[in-house]
Scaffold this active site. Structure first.
Site, PDB file in Angstrom:
ATOM      1  CB  ALA A   8      -0.950  -0.013   1.200  1.00 52.50           C
ATOM      2  N   GLY A   9       1.744   1.356  -0.995  1.00 50.32           N
ATOM      3  CA  GLY A   9       2.486   2.596  -1.203  1.00 50.32           C
ATOM      4  C   GLY A   9       1.615   3.525  -2.031  1.00 50.32           C
ATOM      5  N   GLY A  12      -0.102   1.503  -5.137  1.00 49.27           N
ATOM      6  CA  GLY A  12      -1.000   0.472  -4.601  1.00 49.27           C
ATOM      7  C   GLY A  12      -2.239   1.103  -3.962  1.00 49.27           C
ATOM      8  CE  LYS A  75       9.134   1.744  -3.159  1.00 44.21           C
ATOM      9  NZ  LYS A  75       8.727   2.619  -4.268  1.00 44.21           N
ATOM     10  CE  LYS A 183       7.017   2.567 -15.047  1.00 42.85           C
ATOM     11  NZ  LYS A 183       6.365   2.002 -13.912  1.00 42.85           N
ATOM     12  CG  ASN A 201       9.127  12.266 -12.574  1.00 43.07           C
ATOM     13  OD1 ASN A 201      10.003  12.094 -11.714  1.00 43.07           O
ATOM     14  ND2 ASN A 201       8.136  11.410 -12.757  1.00 43.07           N
ATOM     15  CB  SER A 254       8.884   5.118  -7.068  1.00 45.12           C
ATOM     16  OG  SER A 254       9.645   4.623  -8.145  1.00 45.12           O
TER      17      SER A 254
HETATM   18  O1  PAF Z   1       8.790   4.875 -10.534  1.00 45.55           O
HETATM   19  C1  PAF Z   1       8.156   5.903 -10.837  1.00 45.55           C
HETATM   20  O2  PAF Z   1       8.231   6.966 -10.218  1.00 45.55           O
HETATM   21  C2  PAF Z   1       7.147   5.777 -11.986  1.00 45.55           C
HETATM   22  O3  PAF Z   1       7.327   4.532 -12.590  1.00 45.55           O
HETATM   23  C3  PAF Z   1       7.180   6.884 -13.039  1.00 45.55           C
HETATM   24  C4  PAF Z   1       6.219   6.488 -14.148  1.00 45.55           C
HETATM   25  C5  PAF Z   1       8.579   7.092 -13.591  1.00 45.55           C
HETATM   26  C6  PAF Z   1       6.626   8.190 -12.541  1.00 45.55           C
HETATM   27  O4  PAF Z   1       7.399   8.839 -11.598  1.00 45.55           O
END
Ligand code: PAF
Length: 303
Positions: A8-9, A12, A75, A183, A201, A254
């Site tokens: 539940a981060g 989630g 994770k 990804k 980002n 993340s």
């Molecule tokens: O890990 C992350 O933070 C995500 O996958 C993403 C899509 C890069 C957005 O921050």
């Protein structure tokens, strides 16, 4: 459908809140987030506004429903431990989806579950853990789901429908392994660069040096994928990475969130795994190596 979300981060919890509108959802996570949800419900702010009451527990052992679907959002370094914990929850028809970052989750799942039971997904949504009980949805993205053997089962179609019904734009892929690679390539530049430069980002495209860095890291990571036989092109991956950066410009990745919270990062499952595979094919992995060094030194400093 009865859905258990383990991890539940930010992502989630976001998916749990959305799916709970039409399904019974149990979130498994850690205190103090879980206790806040138990007392006051779960709040989603930002791109999505939602307040939901749902079950939240701190251990898989405390899940009291029989799950039709288990979604793993832990994770990647917790995958092995988590799958051992969920084994007793698995019924004949239970589907398991890994919706995690990294290139090593599927091989860990294959040690325990039959291949035909494992589904995987990738998502480009951005979300931030704001404070216990509150998640900020910072960027809308897409979610792709697929069976690892590529089959287009009725079960997969139902789950894709369920996600779309919940407002999580989703589609099925018959090559989810390729999507996992794509990804990982996207994460291989965004996550360590934002973690090291402590930026959102979006800054990666505001600063010309960082934009160039994104491009050359993308190229190196895509070469590794190609050597492994994954049909992706550097040009397309640079385009897709920039698209994700634009759509999640206000997000803290993340990896940066992990550093800020003093937690371990997923660097080994993303850039570390790219280095291991690149080495096997004698491909240059020098940029990924630098990124691993930088993020590891950062983790050591903030430990
Ligand atoms: O890990 C992350 O933070 C995500 O996958 C993403 C899509 C890069 C957005 O921050």
């Amino acid at each position: 459908m009865n859905i258990v979300i383990v991890g539940a981060g930010a992502i989630g919890s976001l998916f749990g809140a959305l799916l709970s509108k039409k399904n019974t959802v149990v979130l498994v996570g850690r205190a103090p987030h879980i206790s806040a949800i138990q007392h006051n419900g779960l709040n989603i702010t930002g791109k999505t506004h939602l307040h939901v009451k749902l079950s939240a527990v701190e251990s898989v052992k405390d899940v009291a429903i029989s799950a039709n679907l288990i979604i793993l959002t832990v994770k990647s370094y917790d995958t092995e431990t988590t799958i051992k914990q969920i084994v007793p929850q698995i019924q004949e028809e239970t589907a398991i989806i890994s919706l995690q970052n990294g290139l090593d989750n599927i091989e860990k799942m294959e040690h325990i579950f039959d291949k035909d039971r494992i589904l995987a997904g990738v998502t480009t949504h951005g979300a931030i853990f704001s404070h216990p009980g509150v998640i900020r949805h910072t960027g809308k993205g897409k979610t792709i789901l697929g069976a690892i053997d590529g089959s287009q089962s009725k079960q997969l179609k139902n789950i894709v429908h369920l996600f779309n019904e919940a407002g999580i734009e989703a589609q099925a892929s018959d090559d989810i392994i390729k999507e996992i690679w794509a990804k990982a390539i996207i994460n291989s530049s965004i996550n360590p660069l934002t973690a090291f430069f402590n930026c959102k980002n979006g800054y990666l495209l505001e600063n010309p040096l960082l934009e160039k860095s994104v491009e050359i890291i993308c190229k190196e990571s895509t070469c590794i994928a190609q050597a492994e036989g994954v049909p992706l092109t550097a040009l397309d991956m640079i385009h897709r990475t920039k698209e994700v950066i634009n759509n999640t410009s206000k997000n803290y990745s993340s990896m940066l969130q992990s550093i800020q919270q003093g937690k371990k990062t997923e660097i080994d499952s993303i850039n570390g795994k790219l280095i291991t595979i690149g080495r096997q094919h004698r491909i240059d992995t020098s940029l990924n190596k630098i990124l691993v060094e930088l993020v590891t030194s950062l983790t050591d400093i903030y430990k």
